[in-house]
Design a protein around this motif. Sequence first.
Motif, PDB file in Angstrom:
ATOM      1  N   PHE A 268      -8.418  -5.525  -7.969  1.00  0.00           N
ATOM      2  CA  PHE A 268      -9.003  -4.543  -8.741  1.00  0.00           C
ATOM      3  C   PHE A 268      -8.078  -3.563  -9.968  1.00  0.00           C
ATOM      4  O   PHE A 268      -6.942  -3.970 -10.319  1.00  0.00           O
ATOM      5  CB  PHE A 268      -9.589  -2.875  -7.705  1.00  0.00           C
ATOM      6  CG  PHE A 268      -8.605  -2.944  -6.982  1.00  0.00           C
ATOM      7  CD1 PHE A 268      -7.708  -1.330  -7.425  1.00  0.00           C
ATOM      8  CD2 PHE A 268      -7.846  -3.532  -5.101  1.00  0.00           C
ATOM      9  CE1 PHE A 268      -7.080  -0.999  -7.010  1.00  0.00           C
ATOM     10  CE2 PHE A 268      -6.867  -2.777  -4.689  1.00  0.00           C
ATOM     11  CZ  PHE A 268      -6.362  -1.541  -5.507  1.00  0.00           C
ATOM     12  N   ARG A 269      -9.108  -2.885 -10.144  1.00  0.00           N
ATOM     13  CA  ARG A 269      -7.929  -1.988 -11.953  1.00  0.00           C
ATOM     14  C   ARG A 269      -7.315  -1.263 -11.333  1.00  0.00           C
ATOM     15  O   ARG A 269      -7.469  -0.471 -10.020  1.00  0.00           O
ATOM     16  CB  ARG A 269      -9.381  -1.685 -13.001  1.00  0.00           C
ATOM     17  CG  ARG A 269      -8.943  -0.861 -14.010  1.00  0.00           C
ATOM     18  CD  ARG A 269      -9.885  -0.100 -14.755  1.00  0.00           C
ATOM     19  NE  ARG A 269      -9.583   0.255 -15.786  1.00  0.00           N
ATOM     20  CZ  ARG A 269     -10.263   0.520 -16.842  1.00  0.00           C
ATOM     21  NH1 ARG A 269     -11.586   0.625 -15.941  1.00  0.00           N
ATOM     22  NH2 ARG A 269     -10.405   0.802 -18.250  1.00  0.00           N
ATOM     23  N   LEU A 270      -6.214  -0.819 -11.600  1.00  0.00           N
ATOM     24  CA  LEU A 270      -4.486  -0.266 -11.425  1.00  0.00           C
ATOM     25  C   LEU A 270      -3.924  -1.087 -10.194  1.00  0.00           C
ATOM     26  O   LEU A 270      -3.660  -0.485  -9.535  1.00  0.00           O
ATOM     27  CB  LEU A 270      -5.159   0.765 -11.445  1.00  0.00           C
ATOM     28  CG  LEU A 270      -6.003   1.797 -12.346  1.00  0.00           C
ATOM     29  CD1 LEU A 270      -5.940   3.357 -12.259  1.00  0.00           C
ATOM     30  CD2 LEU A 270      -4.937   1.248 -13.442  1.00  0.00           C
ATOM     31  N   SER A 271      -4.494  -2.218  -9.823  1.00  0.00           N
ATOM     32  CA  SER A 271      -2.999  -2.651  -7.875  1.00  0.00           C
ATOM     33  C   SER A 271      -2.410  -3.233  -8.817  1.00  0.00           C
ATOM     34  O   SER A 271      -1.295  -2.908  -8.179  1.00  0.00           O
ATOM     35  CB  SER A 271      -4.868  -4.148  -7.669  1.00  0.00           C
ATOM     36  OG  SER A 271      -4.489  -4.789  -8.973  1.00  0.00           O
ATOM     37  N   GLY A 272      -2.212  -3.669  -9.632  1.00  0.00           N
ATOM     38  CA  GLY A 272      -0.879  -3.674 -10.099  1.00  0.00           C
ATOM     39  C   GLY A 272       0.448  -2.567 -10.158  1.00  0.00           C
ATOM     40  O   GLY A 272       1.587  -2.834  -9.962  1.00  0.00           O
ATOM     41  N   VAL A 273      -0.851  -1.366 -11.007  1.00  0.00           N
ATOM     42  CA  VAL A 273       0.439  -0.532 -10.855  1.00  0.00           C
ATOM     43  C   VAL A 273       0.192   0.194  -9.549  1.00  0.00           C
ATOM     44  O   VAL A 273       1.729   0.205  -9.320  1.00  0.00           O
ATOM     45  CB  VAL A 273      -0.610   0.419 -11.754  1.00  0.00           C
ATOM     46  CG1 VAL A 273       0.226   1.907 -11.820  1.00  0.00           C
ATOM     47  CG2 VAL A 273      -0.848   0.080 -13.342  1.00  0.00           C
ATOM     48  N   LEU A 274      -0.415   0.227  -8.320  1.00  0.00           N
ATOM     49  CA  LEU A 274      -0.198   0.392  -7.656  1.00  0.00           C
ATOM     50  C   LEU A 274       0.694  -0.203  -6.594  1.00  0.00           C
ATOM     51  O   LEU A 274       1.116   0.843  -5.893  1.00  0.00           O
ATOM     52  CB  LEU A 274      -1.954   0.827  -6.671  1.00  0.00           C
ATOM     53  CG  LEU A 274      -2.505   0.925  -7.488  1.00  0.00           C
ATOM     54  CD1 LEU A 274      -3.618   1.311  -6.520  1.00  0.00           C
ATOM     55  CD2 LEU A 274      -2.358   2.872  -6.830  1.00  0.00           C
TER      56      LEU A 274
ATOM     57  N   MET B  59       4.111   0.947  -7.327  1.00  0.00           N
ATOM     58  CA  MET B  59       4.719   2.284  -7.346  1.00  0.00           C
ATOM     59  C   MET B  59       5.071   2.379  -5.249  1.00  0.00           C
ATOM     60  O   MET B  59       6.013   2.852  -4.646  1.00  0.00           O
ATOM     61  CB  MET B  59       3.247   3.604  -6.698  1.00  0.00           C
ATOM     62  CG  MET B  59       2.740   4.026  -8.645  1.00  0.00           C
ATOM     63  SD  MET B  59       1.778   5.120  -8.357  1.00  0.00           S
ATOM     64  CE  MET B  59       1.780   6.316  -7.518  1.00  0.00           C
ATOM     65  N   PHE B  60       3.842   1.543  -4.812  1.00  0.00           N
ATOM     66  CA  PHE B  60       4.399   0.894  -3.059  1.00  0.00           C
ATOM     67  C   PHE B  60       6.109   0.396  -3.181  1.00  0.00           C
ATOM     68  O   PHE B  60       6.593   0.345  -2.476  1.00  0.00           O
ATOM     69  CB  PHE B  60       3.857   0.282  -2.727  1.00  0.00           C
ATOM     70  CG  PHE B  60       2.845   1.171  -2.468  1.00  0.00           C
ATOM     71  CD1 PHE B  60       2.985   2.134  -1.211  1.00  0.00           C
ATOM     72  CD2 PHE B  60       0.829   0.971  -2.283  1.00  0.00           C
ATOM     73  CE1 PHE B  60       1.133   2.660  -0.402  1.00  0.00           C
ATOM     74  CE2 PHE B  60       0.038   1.708  -1.949  1.00  0.00           C
ATOM     75  CZ  PHE B  60       0.223   2.667  -1.105  1.00  0.00           C
ATOM     76  N   LEU B  61       6.723   0.093  -4.198  1.00  0.00           N
ATOM     77  CA  LEU B  61       7.778  -0.885  -4.062  1.00  0.00           C
ATOM     78  C   LEU B  61       9.421   0.124  -4.518  1.00  0.00           C
ATOM     79  O   LEU B  61      10.327   0.159  -4.557  1.00  0.00           O
ATOM     80  CB  LEU B  61       7.916  -1.906  -5.130  1.00  0.00           C
ATOM     81  CG  LEU B  61       7.277  -2.535  -5.345  1.00  0.00           C
ATOM     82  CD1 LEU B  61       7.252  -3.691  -5.950  1.00  0.00           C
ATOM     83  CD2 LEU B  61       8.385  -3.480  -3.725  1.00  0.00           C
ATOM     84  N   VAL B  62       8.415   1.955  -4.810  1.00  0.00           N
ATOM     85  CA  VAL B  62      10.018   2.769  -5.189  1.00  0.00           C
ATOM     86  C   VAL B  62      10.648   3.416  -4.115  1.00  0.00           C
ATOM     87  O   VAL B  62      11.449   2.973  -4.605  1.00  0.00           O
ATOM     88  CB  VAL B  62       8.886   3.991  -5.433  1.00  0.00           C
ATOM     89  CG1 VAL B  62       9.781   5.172  -5.894  1.00  0.00           C
ATOM     90  CG2 VAL B  62       8.443   3.364  -7.114  1.00  0.00           C
TER      91      VAL B  62
END
Length: 328
Positions: free
Chosen positions: A133-139, A142-145
């Motif tokens: 979905f939209r912004l799934s890659g960005v999220l 962020m979870f990898l931080v």
Amino acid sequence: MRTTAKTVGEPRSAGDAIDVAPSAAPRGGSAVLRRVRTTRWAAVAFVAPLIVYLLLFYAYPLYRNVELSLHDYTPRAFVQGDPEFVGFDNFADVISSSAFGLALRNTAVFTLVSITVQYAIGLALAVFFRNNFRLSGVLRAMFLVPWLLPLIVSASTWSWMMNSENGIINSVLGAFGIGQINWLTSPEWALASVTIANIWLGIPFNLVILYSGLQNIPDDLYEAAALDGANAWQQFWRVTFPLLRPVSAVTLLLGLIYTLKVVDVIWVMTTGGPGNASTTLSIWSYREAFGTGQPEFSPAAAIGNLLIVIALVFGFVYLYLRRREDRA
């Protein structure tokens, strides 16, 4: 007398042809042998760095750790090189110690709760992100931080957040009328505190591995299940979870091995305290060797070898289950 012209290189008789053939065969055979030898040496050249690495950084440290645990190494013995051989006395002293039972229980609770919650949350996030979905890659990034941050930085951050006096967690709880919790200084909460921090650090690893495993499940299976009337939960339980079982097993095994040897998070947050409330086997080993100013290297090595044995047991159990599943 009639003579017949012969072309250059043409054998004069059948015997000449027979004589020529054997001389060509060895030349071809030697070329094949040279190619085989070259291939073997190339293979050895590629494998040699890995073998050297394993010997230097795995085999030799393991040998030294076993040697430490079978001798009575003191600072003086390290300098003079004459430690006394004591056999399994160090293991007997460790197991009979009053701290062993509590450290073993803390290790079991810390490890099992950590890998279970990490896996459950990681699997839920992987299933959530499977539907692009939209912004799934960005999220996902962020979870990898937490995974990218140095462990000391993460542990220090959690230590500040759980500070009894001015930590942000107690401030948020206070806004809801919940009283102060001594996260790091209370025997009832110390182990839970380091477990929460370790869970947060391990979720990205589970997310990445399980998400990769989900990509190998064909969409046709979900479409067929939907046509058969299966809802989302039934699709997960009947399709996703069974097909993800091999990846899940590897994820849990790696998480178990990693969690057994966690030192930095616990040491930065509580140093295994208060008392021994958050002391695990790995913390006990580190404390014996480096944490008291009076190093006891041999007992520390014995505790480390116990951890290795525990990890090996679970590794062999995993291999046994995989073989049984493959045969079935």
